[in-house]
Design an enzyme around this catalytic site. Structure first.
Site, PDB file in Angstrom:
ATOM      1  N   GLY A  98      27.519  -0.957 -25.784  1.00  0.00           N
ATOM      2  CA  GLY A  98      26.599  -0.034 -26.450  1.00  0.00           C
ATOM      3  C   GLY A  98      27.345   0.772 -27.497  1.00  0.00           C
ATOM      4  N   TYR A 137      30.304  13.415 -11.010  1.00  0.00           N
ATOM      5  CA  TYR A 137      29.704  14.552 -10.306  1.00  0.00           C
ATOM      6  C   TYR A 137      28.815  15.334 -11.258  1.00  0.00           C
ATOM      7  CZ  TYR A 137      32.558  13.338  -6.381  1.00  0.00           C
ATOM      8  OH  TYR A 137      33.093  12.635  -5.326  1.00  0.00           O
ATOM      9  N   LEU A 180      21.750   1.431 -15.457  1.00  0.00           N
ATOM     10  CA  LEU A 180      21.688   0.257 -16.346  1.00  0.00           C
ATOM     11  C   LEU A 180      23.069  -0.209 -16.788  1.00  0.00           C
ATOM     12  CD1 LEU A 180      18.689   1.221 -16.493  1.00  0.00           C
ATOM     13  CD2 LEU A 180      18.726   0.717 -18.923  1.00  0.00           C
ATOM     14  N   ASN A 192      29.249   4.190  -6.752  1.00  0.00           N
ATOM     15  CA  ASN A 192      29.375   5.571  -7.251  1.00  0.00           C
ATOM     16  C   ASN A 192      28.018   6.207  -7.527  1.00  0.00           C
ATOM     17  OD1 ASN A 192      32.181   5.784  -7.123  1.00  0.00           O
ATOM     18  ND2 ASN A 192      32.439   4.766  -9.106  1.00  0.00           N
ATOM     19  N   ARG A 226      24.326  12.355  -2.496  1.00  0.00           N
ATOM     20  CA  ARG A 226      24.749  13.771  -2.449  1.00  0.00           C
ATOM     21  C   ARG A 226      23.654  14.700  -2.966  1.00  0.00           C
ATOM     22  NH1 ARG A 226      26.768  17.281  -5.989  1.00  0.00           N
ATOM     23  NH2 ARG A 226      27.164  15.730  -7.600  1.00  0.00           N
ATOM     24  N   TYR A 248      28.533 -11.872 -12.994  1.00  0.00           N
ATOM     25  CA  TYR A 248      27.297 -11.123 -13.272  1.00  0.00           C
ATOM     26  C   TYR A 248      26.289 -11.333 -12.145  1.00  0.00           C
ATOM     27  CZ  TYR A 248      23.263  -9.515 -16.080  1.00  0.00           C
ATOM     28  OH  TYR A 248      22.145  -8.865 -16.552  1.00  0.00           O
ATOM     29  N   THR A 261      14.742  -9.953 -22.048  1.00  0.00           N
ATOM     30  CA  THR A 261      14.042  -8.966 -22.882  1.00  0.00           C
ATOM     31  C   THR A 261      14.711  -8.921 -24.252  1.00  0.00           C
ATOM     32  OG1 THR A 261      13.515  -7.702 -20.898  1.00  0.00           O
ATOM     33  CG2 THR A 261      13.369  -6.528 -22.985  1.00  0.00           C
ATOM     34  N   HIS A 309      22.404  -6.113 -29.784  1.00  0.00           N
ATOM     35  CA  HIS A 309      23.643  -6.214 -30.551  1.00  0.00           C
ATOM     36  C   HIS A 309      23.634  -7.534 -31.331  1.00  0.00           C
ATOM     37  CE1 HIS A 309      27.770  -6.163 -31.661  1.00  0.00           C
ATOM     38  NE2 HIS A 309      27.996  -5.045 -30.999  1.00  0.00           N
TER      39      HIS A 309
HETATM   40  P1  NAD Z   1      23.673  -3.791 -23.149  1.00  0.00           P
HETATM   41  O1  NAD Z   1      24.953  -4.522 -23.065  1.00  0.00           O
HETATM   42  O2  NAD Z   1      23.082  -3.520 -24.482  1.00  0.00           O
HETATM   43  O3  NAD Z   1      23.763  -2.388 -22.387  1.00  0.00           O
HETATM   44  C1  NAD Z   1      24.623  -2.143 -21.320  1.00  0.00           C
HETATM   45  C2  NAD Z   1      25.233  -0.756 -21.530  1.00  0.00           C
HETATM   46  O4  NAD Z   1      26.098  -0.456 -20.425  1.00  0.00           O
HETATM   47  C3  NAD Z   1      26.093  -0.670 -22.790  1.00  0.00           C
HETATM   48  O5  NAD Z   1      25.771   0.495 -23.504  1.00  0.00           O
HETATM   49  C4  NAD Z   1      27.514  -0.630 -22.250  1.00  0.00           C
HETATM   50  O6  NAD Z   1      28.421   0.026 -23.114  1.00  0.00           O
HETATM   51  C5  NAD Z   1      27.309   0.086 -20.934  1.00  0.00           C
HETATM   52  N1  NAD Z   1      28.361  -0.168 -19.945  1.00  0.00           N
HETATM   53  C6  NAD Z   1      28.910  -1.364 -19.597  1.00  0.00           C
HETATM   54  N2  NAD Z   1      29.840  -1.189 -18.649  1.00  0.00           N
HETATM   55  C7  NAD Z   1      29.863   0.155 -18.371  1.00  0.00           C
HETATM   56  C8  NAD Z   1      30.616   0.953 -17.491  1.00  0.00           C
HETATM   57  N3  NAD Z   1      31.545   0.424 -16.681  1.00  0.00           N
HETATM   58  N4  NAD Z   1      30.413   2.291 -17.493  1.00  0.00           N
HETATM   59  C9  NAD Z   1      29.494   2.859 -18.313  1.00  0.00           C
HETATM   60  N5  NAD Z   1      28.756   2.137 -19.177  1.00  0.00           N
HETATM   61  C10 NAD Z   1      28.934   0.799 -19.206  1.00  0.00           C
HETATM   62  O7  NAD Z   1      22.636  -4.594 -22.233  1.00  0.00           O
HETATM   63  P2  NAD Z   1      21.083  -4.368 -21.990  1.00  0.00           P
HETATM   64  O8  NAD Z   1      20.391  -5.597 -22.410  1.00  0.00           O
HETATM   65  O9  NAD Z   1      20.650  -3.063 -22.506  1.00  0.00           O
HETATM   66  O10 NAD Z   1      21.053  -4.336 -20.395  1.00  0.00           O
HETATM   67  C11 NAD Z   1      20.930  -3.119 -19.675  1.00  0.00           C
HETATM   68  C12 NAD Z   1      20.833  -3.427 -18.192  1.00  0.00           C
HETATM   69  O11 NAD Z   1      19.682  -4.247 -17.932  1.00  0.00           O
HETATM   70  C13 NAD Z   1      22.038  -4.188 -17.640  1.00  0.00           C
HETATM   71  O12 NAD Z   1      22.346  -3.692 -16.358  1.00  0.00           O
HETATM   72  C14 NAD Z   1      21.539  -5.615 -17.555  1.00  0.00           C
HETATM   73  O13 NAD Z   1      22.197  -6.326 -16.531  1.00  0.00           O
HETATM   74  C15 NAD Z   1      20.063  -5.416 -17.243  1.00  0.00           C
HETATM   75  N6  NAD Z   1      19.267  -6.568 -17.689  1.00  0.00           N
HETATM   76  C16 NAD Z   1      18.992  -6.760 -19.013  1.00  0.00           C
HETATM   77  C17 NAD Z   1      18.251  -7.876 -19.401  1.00  0.00           C
HETATM   78  C18 NAD Z   1      17.916  -8.134 -20.862  1.00  0.00           C
HETATM   79  O14 NAD Z   1      17.317  -9.162 -21.147  1.00  0.00           O
HETATM   80  N7  NAD Z   1      18.206  -7.265 -21.781  1.00  0.00           N
HETATM   81  C19 NAD Z   1      17.800  -8.795 -18.449  1.00  0.00           C
HETATM   82  C20 NAD Z   1      18.135  -8.563 -17.105  1.00  0.00           C
HETATM   83  C21 NAD Z   1      18.855  -7.438 -16.738  1.00  0.00           C
HETATM   84  N1  UDP Z   2      30.393   9.716  -5.661  1.00  0.00           N
HETATM   85  C1  UDP Z   2      30.193  10.118  -6.960  1.00  0.00           C
HETATM   86  N2  UDP Z   2      29.493  11.266  -7.192  1.00  0.00           N
HETATM   87  C2  UDP Z   2      28.997  12.036  -6.190  1.00  0.00           C
HETATM   88  C3  UDP Z   2      29.206  11.607  -4.848  1.00  0.00           C
HETATM   89  C4  UDP Z   2      29.895  10.431  -4.620  1.00  0.00           C
HETATM   90  O1  UDP Z   2      30.605   9.452  -7.900  1.00  0.00           O
HETATM   91  O2  UDP Z   2      28.372  13.057  -6.474  1.00  0.00           O
HETATM   92  C5  UDP Z   2      31.123   8.462  -5.437  1.00  0.00           C
HETATM   93  C6  UDP Z   2      32.422   8.668  -4.702  1.00  0.00           C
HETATM   94  O3  UDP Z   2      33.439   8.067  -5.471  1.00  0.00           O
HETATM   95  C7  UDP Z   2      32.251   7.903  -3.407  1.00  0.00           C
HETATM   96  C8  UDP Z   2      31.094   6.944  -3.704  1.00  0.00           C
HETATM   97  O4  UDP Z   2      30.303   7.642  -4.638  1.00  0.00           O
HETATM   98  O5  UDP Z   2      33.392   7.136  -3.098  1.00  0.00           O
HETATM   99  C9  UDP Z   2      30.283   6.618  -2.486  1.00  0.00           C
HETATM  100  O6  UDP Z   2      29.878   7.830  -1.887  1.00  0.00           O
HETATM  101  P1  UDP Z   2      29.492   7.892  -0.342  1.00  0.00           P
HETATM  102  O7  UDP Z   2      29.198   9.327  -0.033  1.00  0.00           O
HETATM  103  O8  UDP Z   2      28.415   6.924  -0.064  1.00  0.00           O
HETATM  104  O9  UDP Z   2      30.749   7.360   0.407  1.00  0.00           O
HETATM  105  P2  UDP Z   2      32.218   7.925   0.629  1.00  0.00           P
HETATM  106  O10 UDP Z   2      32.345   9.220  -0.109  1.00  0.00           O
HETATM  107  O11 UDP Z   2      32.289   8.096   2.094  1.00  0.00           O
HETATM  108  O12 UDP Z   2      33.117   6.858   0.097  1.00  0.00           O
END
Ligand code: NAD
Ligand code: UDP
Ligand code: UDP
Length: 339
Positions: A42, A68, A77, A103, A110, A149, A179, A185
């Protein structure tokens, strides 16, 4: 909007294709929107028109790390969606789906937020049942190039239902089918963006295989409408729901539709079919119709025309924020705050 109805909503992957449309819709509705993205696929430009709105906030963050914040709802997403992007760093793709889900579920637990997972038709793999219904368990290769995936998203679904069973979380799971629309992109390798860019640049349209494989393509506005309806569905609507357009076409037919929408006379060329490319895809959306009173309403040719306008402007160098159709959130309105 009444103060009581106004929610704090986190959208992960909010600067991506679908996420940016979702943020736009939620900001327009008057909610406080926190968009979290690591900008892997993105871009900041996708949400540039929202940056001046007082009810929109953008945070660079990777969901594989804890987060947090205090919110009422979470749309999860974050995950690259195109085969080219999710296969670029497959280990990271699985981590994003699985650690990201953990996470965000931990966060939801929480703060007792309702949480929505963007799952995918890929959970059905190369389906042996057609059209695909939610009770089909799928036919997925666990060790192929698409597995990072497909299996990541399947594991995320497992985590969502187990957080519900174990901790009583209010969850939503959308199995999204292909979709398309403005803000895809241009280089993400998906079929609509590839065909659009090729047709508008006078290059040949690359059909993989013999082009008889099918997909069912949904226009972005329709899918975003369904996301919000699903999130707002009555408590306990926790089973996965297919969201997509049941209108199924071959990739060769799609190439013709794109040529028509772009008024291009580009030729069609054939390229090898990628490994494990699913043969057919068509959602059975009877669950969505019943639960959400929803069905897509944008005809393919109309959606492709809007998409072509967007890509035409983009290829001409128009800034992303100014590309495409009118949106409810203009830059002027944004600059003075949205309410
Ligand atoms: P996209 O690649 O445009 O958007 C994904 C977004 O997630 C991007 O902005 C990217 O930078 C961000 N991202 C990726 N890894 C990340 C991370 N570790 N932490 C934070 N941000 C992260 O794709 P999209 O088409 O907008 O898809 C969005 C969601 O919908 C995805 O989860 C995808 O699997 C799901 N999906 C989309 C389609 C489709 O046809 N567009 C179909 C099925 C499922
Ligand atoms: N977590 C987070 N934000 C929050 C609370 C939790 O990102 O506000 C993350 C944290 O890293 C944790 C994970 O979510 O490891 C899973 O949380 P959960 O309470 O289910 O399990 P635990 O803390 O016992 O691993
Ligand atoms: N495809 C194609 N030409 C392209 C890109 C993709 O024929 O330039 C095909 C691809 O092989 C698949 C379909 O179009 O059969 C949809 O591909 P996409 O990558 O958009 O999404 P998928 O549904 O495979 O995840």
């Amino acid at each position: 909007m009444k103060e009581l109805d106004r929610k704090r909503i986190l959208v992960t992957g909010g600067a991506g294709f679908l996420g940016s449309h979702l943020c736009e819709r939620l900001v327009e509705a008057g909610h406080d929107v926190l968009c979290v993205d690591n900008f892997f696929t993105g871009t900041r430009e996708n949400v540039a028109h929202l940056l001046g709105c007082s009810n929109f906030e953008l945070m660079r963050h990777d969901v594989t790390f804890p987060l947090y914040v205090e919110v009422d709802e979470i749309y999860n997403l974050a995950c690259p969606a195109s085969p080219v992007h999710y296969q670029y760093d497959p280990v990271r793709t699985t981590k994003t789906s699985v650690h990201g889900a953990i996470n965000m579920l931990g966060l939801a637990k929480r703060v007792r937020a309702k949480i929505f997972q963007a799952s995918t038709s890929e959970v059905y793999g190369d389906a042996r049942v057609h059209p695909q219904k939610e009770d089909y368990w799928g036919h997925v290769n666990p060790i192929g190039p698409r597995s990072c995936y497909d299996e990541g998203k399947r594991c995320a679904e497992t985590l969502f239902v187990d957080y519900r069973r174990q901790y009583g979380l209010e969850i939503r799971i959308a199995r999204i089918f292909n979709t398309y629309g403005p803000r895809m992109h241009p280089a993400d390798g998906r079929v609509v963006s590839n065909f659009m860019v090729q047709a508008l640049s006078g290059e040949p349209l690359t059909v993989y295989g013999d082009g008889t494989q099918t997909r069912s393509l949904c226009y972005v506005d329709d899918i975003i409408d369904a996301f919000i309806r699903l999130m707002d569905a009555p408590d306990g609507s926790c089973d996965p729901v297919n969201l997509g357009n049941p209108h199924e076409i071959t990739m060769l037919e799609l190439a013709e539709h794109v040529r028509h929408a772009t008024q291009s006379d580009s030729e069609i060329v054939f390229r090898p079919l990628p490994i494990d490319d699913p043969w057919h895809r068509q959602p059975d959306i009877s669950a969505a119709r019943a639960l959400l009173e929803w069905a897509p309403s944008t005809p393919l040719d109309e959606g492709l025309r809007h998409t072509a306008e967007h890509f035409r402007m983009r290829l001409a160098g128009v800034p992303l924020a100014d590309c495409g159709r009118e949106t409810g959130v203009s830059r002027e309105r944004g600059a003075t705050g949205n309410r």
